[in-house]
Design a protein around this motif. Structure first.
Motif, PDB file in Angstrom:
ATOM      1  N   ILE A 171      13.731 -45.053 -25.090  1.00  0.00           N
ATOM      2  CA  ILE A 171      14.230 -45.651 -26.328  1.00  0.00           C
ATOM      3  C   ILE A 171      15.716 -45.970 -26.226  1.00  0.00           C
ATOM      4  O   ILE A 171      16.188 -46.984 -26.737  1.00  0.00           O
ATOM      5  CB  ILE A 171      13.953 -44.700 -27.512  1.00  0.00           C
ATOM      6  CG1 ILE A 171      12.471 -44.709 -27.824  1.00  0.00           C
ATOM      7  CG2 ILE A 171      14.750 -45.096 -28.742  1.00  0.00           C
ATOM      8  CD1 ILE A 171      11.870 -46.079 -27.969  1.00  0.00           C
ATOM      9  N   VAL A 172      16.454 -45.090 -25.530  1.00  0.00           N
ATOM     10  CA  VAL A 172      17.892 -45.312 -25.378  1.00  0.00           C
ATOM     11  C   VAL A 172      18.114 -46.643 -24.665  1.00  0.00           C
ATOM     12  O   VAL A 172      18.924 -47.472 -25.074  1.00  0.00           O
ATOM     13  CB  VAL A 172      18.522 -44.165 -24.556  1.00  0.00           C
ATOM     14  CG1 VAL A 172      20.012 -44.403 -24.392  1.00  0.00           C
ATOM     15  CG2 VAL A 172      18.259 -42.839 -25.229  1.00  0.00           C
ATOM     16  N   ILE A 173      17.358 -46.844 -23.594  1.00  0.00           N
ATOM     17  CA  ILE A 173      17.524 -48.063 -22.809  1.00  0.00           C
ATOM     18  C   ILE A 173      16.910 -49.246 -23.543  1.00  0.00           C
ATOM     19  O   ILE A 173      17.464 -50.347 -23.572  1.00  0.00           O
ATOM     20  CB  ILE A 173      16.903 -47.873 -21.414  1.00  0.00           C
ATOM     21  CG1 ILE A 173      17.649 -46.748 -20.695  1.00  0.00           C
ATOM     22  CG2 ILE A 173      16.969 -49.152 -20.612  1.00  0.00           C
ATOM     23  CD1 ILE A 173      16.788 -45.729 -20.062  1.00  0.00           C
ATOM     24  N   GLY A 174      15.751 -49.007 -24.180  1.00  0.00           N
ATOM     25  CA  GLY A 174      15.097 -50.069 -24.938  1.00  0.00           C
ATOM     26  C   GLY A 174      15.958 -50.543 -26.097  1.00  0.00           C
ATOM     27  O   GLY A 174      15.886 -51.702 -26.502  1.00  0.00           O
ATOM     28  N   GLY A 175      16.796 -49.650 -26.616  1.00  0.00           N
ATOM     29  CA  GLY A 175      17.689 -50.013 -27.707  1.00  0.00           C
ATOM     30  C   GLY A 175      18.581 -51.171 -27.315  1.00  0.00           C
ATOM     31  O   GLY A 175      18.996 -51.968 -28.164  1.00  0.00           O
TER      32      GLY A 175
END
Lengths: 306, 61
Positions: free
Chosen positions: A146-150
């Motif tokens: 999610i951090v990267i997908g953000g």
């Protein structure tokens, strides 16, 4: 005249193609993209501004379609997503794939021809980032997905800004970073109260892999990082007081709500009220913060603030 | 013949095709209008720039 002996498969309804673009996510994309465009110094002819936003939205729609093409099997296993056009069997996969590539390609080409090739290149990068780096590569592999997908969701204001100015400066990068830091607490608050679904299809969501306690601490950590970051545009003189004070107030509320979530632990049959409240507030937070960014810019233009 | 599944399916098929064609047609029409508008804006932007450059040149002399 002869009737067809076997009735051919029904072509998918156009509404299902529309659903493939994730219209609700698109509304946030349109909003943040528009805010980036309006807050940027300089001006763009309304027709070109409309075109830029359209391209950002259509690009996001294309990326969403590609994401659902790739994840049809996973979506089938989750209650929240089982009724999407592909897992529900209302559309064949090739149509979704071609639709996704078609929208993405068209959005990048029109952005390049009408606005400029720098925003078009960033748009292409954002589509690639979401549909490949996030969906295919990182989502099934790491709980930090999610951090990267953000990052994918953080592109629209950057693209909107660059569409006006034609170059990348610190301010649009800060807007990018703000959404980047905002995504983990926003999404993990949701993941805390829907975690059973992700566990079922084997996606390593943070609450499933690292446990609830660690997720809660990380929600708090990202919020604590987000709030000072959100004030930086004011400190560097990129915005005025209207934005700065709003960022501080909104950030204060965000920290209070995420502290509540960060320091508690759920009990069996927990209603998860603080988590649901944090999730709802996080959406409001981003809407108001970006609206204030635009309000701040117009207040400066019309001389209401220094 | 109304209850014949083949006729029924074909009707559904045609109806589905028709609604898709309508939507696609309106999208293409809208794109044509948009491209026309973009062209007009770009052409007038260019002529503005030329006029400004000419005015600047005239100012220097």
């Amino acid at each position: 005249m002869t009737q067809p002996a076997i009735s051919p498969a029904l072509p998918a309804d156009w509404r299902d193609f529309f659903a493939l673009t994730k219209p609700r996510v698109m509304s946030l994309v349109i909003f943040t993209g528009l805010c980036g465009l309006l807050a940027a110094p300089g001006s763009l002819h309304p027709v070109l501004a409309f075109t830029a936003i359209l391209c950002i939205a259509v690009g996001a729609g294309g990326a969403a379609a590609l994401n659902q093409w790739w994840e049809a099997d996973l979506d089938a296993g989750m209650k929240r997503t089982a009724q999407r056009p592909l897992p529900a069997g209302r559309m064949d996969r090739e149509s979704a794939r071609d639709f996704g590539f078609g929208l993405s390609g068209a959005a990048v080409a029109i952005m390049g021809l009408a606005i400029g090739w720098l925003p078009a290149a960033i748009l292409a990068l954002s589509i690639f980032y979401y549909s490949w780096i996030y969906t295919v590569w990182l989502k099934p592999r790491t709980p930090q997905n999610i951090v990267i997908g953000g990052g994918a969701g953080a592109f629209p204001p950057l693209i909107g800004w660059v569409a006006v100015t034609g170059d990348i400066t610190l301010m649009p990068v800060l807007l990018f970073l703000i959404i980047f830091m905002w995504t983990p607490p926003h999404f993990w608050a949701l993941a805390l109260f829907v975690k059973t679904d992700y566990a079922k299809v084997g996606i390593p969501m943070m609450p499933v892999v690292a446990g609830e306690k660690s997720t809660r601490r990380q929600i708090l950590a990202y919020t604590v990082l987000l709030v000072p970051l959100s004030v930086v545009p004011w400190f560097i003189g990129g915005t005025g007081m209207i934005y700065g004070v709003s960022a501080l107030v909104l950030g204060g509320v965000f920290i209070v709500l995420s502290t509540e979530v960060g320091l508690r632990s759920s009990v069996p049959d927990d209603a998860m009220k603080p988590e649901k409240r944090l999730f709802a507030f996080s959406i409001l937070y981003l809407f108001i913060l970006f609206a204030m960014l635009v309000a701040d810019r117009f207040a400066t233009i019309y001389g209401w603030q220094a | 013949m109304i209850d014949d599944p083949r006729t029924h399916d074909l009707e559904l098929f045609r109806a589905r095709q028709k609604s898709r064609n309508r939507v696609l047609g309106s999208i293409l029409g809208a794109l044509a209008v948009l491209f026309f508008a973009i062209s007009i804006v770009k052409i007038s932007n260019q002529s503005h720039k030329k006029a400004e450059a000419a005015a600047a040149m005239a100012g220097q002399h």
